[in-house]
Design a protein around this motif. Structure first.
Motif, PDB file in Angstrom:
ATOM      1  N   ALA A   2       0.688  -1.651   0.123  1.00 13.12           N
ATOM      2  CA  ALA A   2      -0.246  -0.341   0.017  1.00 13.12           C
ATOM      3  C   ALA A   2       0.617   0.693   0.082  1.00 13.12           C
ATOM      4  N   THR A   3       0.312   2.208  -0.772  1.00 14.54           N
ATOM      5  CA  THR A   3       0.534   3.684  -0.790  1.00 14.54           C
ATOM      6  C   THR A   3       0.660   4.775   0.440  1.00 14.54           C
ATOM      7  N   GLY A   4       1.614   5.387   0.055  1.00 11.14           N
ATOM      8  CA  GLY A   4       0.914   6.136   2.143  1.00 11.14           C
ATOM      9  C   GLY A   4      -0.298   7.213   1.986  1.00 11.14           C
ATOM     10  N   ALA A   5      -0.880   7.845   0.311  1.00 14.61           N
ATOM     11  CA  ALA A   5      -2.030   7.846  -0.530  1.00 14.61           C
ATOM     12  C   ALA A   5      -2.879   6.689   0.251  1.00 14.61           C
ATOM     13  N   GLU A   6      -2.736   5.457  -0.558  1.00 15.45           N
ATOM     14  CA  GLU A   6      -3.588   4.909   0.226  1.00 15.45           C
ATOM     15  C   GLU A   6      -4.126   4.453   1.966  1.00 15.45           C
ATOM     16  N   LYS A   7      -2.957   4.733   2.576  1.00 15.17           N
ATOM     17  CA  LYS A   7      -3.119   4.587   3.967  1.00 15.17           C
ATOM     18  C   LYS A   7      -3.926   5.291   4.614  1.00 15.17           C
ATOM     19  N   ALA A   8      -3.750   7.230   4.204  1.00 15.05           N
ATOM     20  CA  ALA A   8      -4.177   7.955   4.522  1.00 15.05           C
ATOM     21  C   ALA A   8      -5.556   7.945   3.894  1.00 15.05           C
ATOM     22  N   TYR A   9      -5.917   7.394   2.948  1.00 12.50           N
ATOM     23  CA  TYR A   9      -7.839   7.115   3.049  1.00 12.50           C
ATOM     24  C   TYR A   9      -8.619   6.440   3.541  1.00 12.50           C
ATOM     25  N   VAL A  10      -7.649   5.081   4.263  1.00 13.24           N
ATOM     26  CA  VAL A  10      -8.257   3.934   5.235  1.00 13.24           C
ATOM     27  C   VAL A  10      -8.079   4.728   6.349  1.00 13.24           C
ATOM     28  N   MET A  14     -12.200   5.167   7.868  1.00 10.49           N
ATOM     29  CA  MET A  14     -12.089   3.654   9.529  1.00 10.49           C
ATOM     30  C   MET A  14     -12.645   5.034  10.449  1.00 10.49           C
ATOM     31  N   ILE A  15     -12.250   5.537  10.300  1.00 12.82           N
ATOM     32  CA  ILE A  15     -12.652   7.520  11.224  1.00 12.82           C
ATOM     33  C   ILE A  15     -14.158   7.546  10.893  1.00 12.82           C
ATOM     34  N   SER A  16     -14.621   7.853   9.453  1.00 15.76           N
ATOM     35  CA  SER A  16     -15.829   7.794   9.303  1.00 15.76           C
ATOM     36  C   SER A  16     -16.540   6.708   9.353  1.00 15.76           C
ATOM     37  N   HIS A  17     -17.034   5.157   9.077  1.00 17.62           N
ATOM     38  CA  HIS A  17     -17.465   3.830   9.522  1.00 17.62           C
ATOM     39  C   HIS A  17     -17.114   3.100  10.447  1.00 17.62           C
ATOM     40  N   GLN A  18     -15.796   2.798  10.825  1.00 22.47           N
ATOM     41  CA  GLN A  18     -15.445   2.534  12.108  1.00 22.47           C
ATOM     42  C   GLN A  18     -16.178   0.662  11.246  1.00 22.47           C
ATOM     43  N   SER A  32      -9.227   0.737  -7.491  1.00 26.11           N
ATOM     44  CA  SER A  32      -9.440  -0.328  -8.690  1.00 26.11           C
ATOM     45  C   SER A  32      -8.962  -0.654  -8.207  1.00 26.11           C
ATOM     46  N   LYS A  33      -8.169  -1.006  -7.594  1.00 26.21           N
ATOM     47  CA  LYS A  33      -6.857  -2.677  -7.185  1.00 26.21           C
ATOM     48  C   LYS A  33      -7.627  -3.778  -5.363  1.00 26.21           C
ATOM     49  N   ASP A  34      -7.146  -4.463  -5.728  1.00 25.02           N
ATOM     50  CA  ASP A  34      -6.985  -5.328  -4.304  1.00 25.02           C
ATOM     51  C   ASP A  34      -7.431  -4.719  -3.195  1.00 25.02           C
ATOM     52  N   PRO A  35      -8.002  -4.735  -2.371  1.00 30.46           N
ATOM     53  CA  PRO A  35      -7.660  -3.830  -0.643  1.00 30.46           C
ATOM     54  C   PRO A  35      -6.719  -4.633  -0.016  1.00 30.46           C
ATOM     55  N   PRO A  36      -6.161  -3.963   1.032  1.00 29.59           N
ATOM     56  CA  PRO A  36      -5.460  -4.763   2.485  1.00 29.59           C
ATOM     57  C   PRO A  36      -6.143  -6.153   3.402  1.00 29.59           C
ATOM     58  N   THR A  37      -5.736  -6.505   3.233  1.00 32.02           N
ATOM     59  CA  THR A  37      -6.876  -7.253   4.077  1.00 32.02           C
ATOM     60  C   THR A  37      -6.503  -6.962   5.691  1.00 32.02           C
ATOM     61  N   ALA A  38      -7.855  -8.066   6.138  1.00 29.03           N
ATOM     62  CA  ALA A  38      -8.827  -7.044   7.551  1.00 29.03           C
ATOM     63  C   ALA A  38      -7.854  -7.080   8.722  1.00 29.03           C
ATOM     64  N   ASN A  39      -6.396  -8.220   8.647  1.00 29.17           N
ATOM     65  CA  ASN A  39      -5.910  -7.407   9.276  1.00 29.17           C
ATOM     66  C   ASN A  39      -4.829  -6.129   9.395  1.00 29.17           C
ATOM     67  N   SER A  40      -4.364  -5.329   8.371  1.00 27.28           N
ATOM     68  CA  SER A  40      -3.992  -4.609   8.020  1.00 27.28           C
ATOM     69  C   SER A  40      -4.643  -3.226   8.502  1.00 27.28           C
ATOM     70  N   ILE A  41      -5.802  -2.951   7.945  1.00 27.73           N
ATOM     71  CA  ILE A  41      -6.375  -1.978   8.223  1.00 27.73           C
ATOM     72  C   ILE A  41      -6.766  -1.356   9.718  1.00 27.73           C
ATOM     73  N   PRO A  42      -6.944  -2.503  10.896  1.00 27.77           N
ATOM     74  CA  PRO A  42      -7.128  -2.144  11.343  1.00 27.77           C
ATOM     75  C   PRO A  42      -5.767  -1.553  12.577  1.00 27.77           C
ATOM     76  N   GLN A  47      -2.487   1.950  14.351  1.00 29.57           N
ATOM     77  CA  GLN A  47      -0.912   3.129  15.087  1.00 29.57           C
ATOM     78  C   GLN A  47      -1.161   4.375  14.149  1.00 29.57           C
ATOM     79  N   PHE A  48      -1.965   4.870  14.353  1.00 26.88           N
ATOM     80  CA  PHE A  48      -2.346   6.472  13.666  1.00 26.88           C
ATOM     81  C   PHE A  48      -2.479   6.513  14.373  1.00 26.88           C
ATOM     82  N   LYS A  49      -3.517   5.913  16.048  1.00 26.00           N
ATOM     83  CA  LYS A  49      -3.867   6.886  17.053  1.00 26.00           C
ATOM     84  C   LYS A  49      -2.862   7.143  18.224  1.00 26.00           C
ATOM     85  N   ALA A  50      -2.222   5.775  17.926  1.00 28.71           N
ATOM     86  CA  ALA A  50      -1.693   5.772  18.884  1.00 28.71           C
ATOM     87  C   ALA A  50      -0.557   7.001  18.655  1.00 28.71           C
ATOM     88  N   SER A  51       0.477   7.169  17.980  1.00 29.83           N
ATOM     89  CA  SER A  51       1.900   7.870  17.072  1.00 29.83           C
ATOM     90  C   SER A  51       1.603   8.535  15.991  1.00 29.83           C
TER      91      SER A  51
END
Length: 350
Positions: A2-10, A14-18, A32-42, A47-51
């Motif tokens: 995943a790129t930085g833009a994709e991680k930021a979008y995730v 997550m903030i909006s939809h949980q 237009s690509k396969d999304p990250p795994t269910a483990n990577s997103i949370p 990580q963003f919430k903590a740091s």
């Protein structure tokens, strides 16, 4: 990945939809690509919430090499500096790559290749010391320095020279490259003389081997007339090769250049001074000329035939100018000084 833009979008989704599934669906539509795994997103969200950052943390990597290990390696190579890193690996139980990195990066040591030098006897060192001390004193006078003419012969093989130890090829796969060695390769024997102002040569011997009478014929009919035309007062130097020591050659030098030649002689020869044996490091032809010419001649592609080889040799000699000769004479003075200070020891490593 995943790129930085994709991680930021995730994180924003997550903030909006949980909802991990909703985030995956939206990300697939947007990028237009396969999304990250269910483990990577949370994990990214946590990580963003903590740091407050989605940057990848620094990897712990390999464990640092301890100072104790560094000192063991230092002590081992202090005792046996010629030891291989593979042998040190077996003795110290330290991986060979680690031994190499400790030597190069921590201890700042470098692997130097041994040089093959002619063995000097105690008598050789005495002669080298006396020769260098006397000649250096004389060379400091410009008038004498201008008189000196050094000479030598060299053999050039058509096949050239390839040092396999220094030649490397770096492809993805082994190309199984090889160099064909030509036995009895055609060759040319070349003579040259060099003064502080001029290069005499090259002279190509027609004969396959340079015998005493072949050498004498060149001295009588080619070199000496040129030297006498340029100056009535010069000092000629030659090394102690067997053809040079022949009675007929020394008789010619005694008669034509009485007390004006340097070389290997007998008790009754009329030399200016004797040249010490096994001392190519004190002769400009050896420590400069032939190495320079051969480096120029044997640049790829190698010459295809003897005429082309001769042409390349001539071209290399044409490139030697007065400034180069001046620096060579400065190097000669430096080498004589080092040889004098070291009491005749080897200086071929300079």
């Amino acid at each position: 990945m995943a790129t930085g833009a994709e991680k930021a979008y995730v994180v924003l989704e997550m903030i909006s939809h949980q909802s991990v599934i909703t985030v995956q669906r939206h990300l697939r539509t947007k990028f237009s690509k396969d999304p990250p795994t269910a483990n990577s997103i949370p994990r990214w969200y946590a990580q963003f919430k903590a740091s407050g950052c989605l940057c990848k943390g620094k990897s712990t990597g390999r464990p640092a090499v301890s100072e104790e290990t560094v000192e063991r390696v230092r002590a081992s190579f202090t005792r046996s500096p010629r030891k291989s890193t593979n042998k040190a690996n077996r003795e110290l139980n330290v991986p060979q790559p680690t031994v190499w990195k400790i030597l190069r990066k921590r201890l700042k040591q470098k692997p130097y290749r041994l040089q093959l030098l002619q063995a000097l006897t105690p008598d050789d060192k005495v002669k080298r010391f006396e020769f260098s001390a006397r000649l250096q004193q004389l060379v400091e006078e410009d008038a004498f320095s201008a008189k000196l003419v050094f000479s030598d012969e060299a053999t050039f093989f058509l096949s050239g020279e390839v040092n396999r130890h220094n030649v490397r090829i770096w492809p993805v796969e082994n190309p199984h490259a090889f160099v064909q060695q030509i036995r009895n390769s055609p060759k040319v024997n070349v003579f040259c003389a060099i003064s502080r102002f001029k290069v005499y040569g090259p002279f190509f011997f027609c004969e396959k081997n340079v015998t005493a009478h072949v050498y004498l014929n060149m001295l009588e009919n080619w070199l000496t007339p040129q030297l006498e035309t340029d100056s009535a007062d010069f000092i000629f130097q030659q090394d102690g090769a067997p053809p040079h020591f022949h009675h007929d050659v020394r008789h010619f030098l005694n008669r034509r250049l009485e007390n004006r030649w340097i070389g290997r002689g007998g008790d009754h020869d009329q030399q200016f001074m004797s040249r010490p044996p096994r001392s190519p490091d004190l002769t400009p032809c050896d420590f400069f000329l032939w190495g320079y010419v051969k480096d120029s001649v044997f640049k790829p592609p190698l010459p295809r035939n003897v005429p082309e080889l001769r042409a390349r040799i001539n071209d290399a000699f044409e490139l030697i100018d007065g400034d180069m000769l001046r620096r060579v004479w400065e190097e000669l003075d430096y080498r004589l000084d080092v040889c004098r200070i070291t009491k005749g020891a080897h200086i071929e490593h300079l």
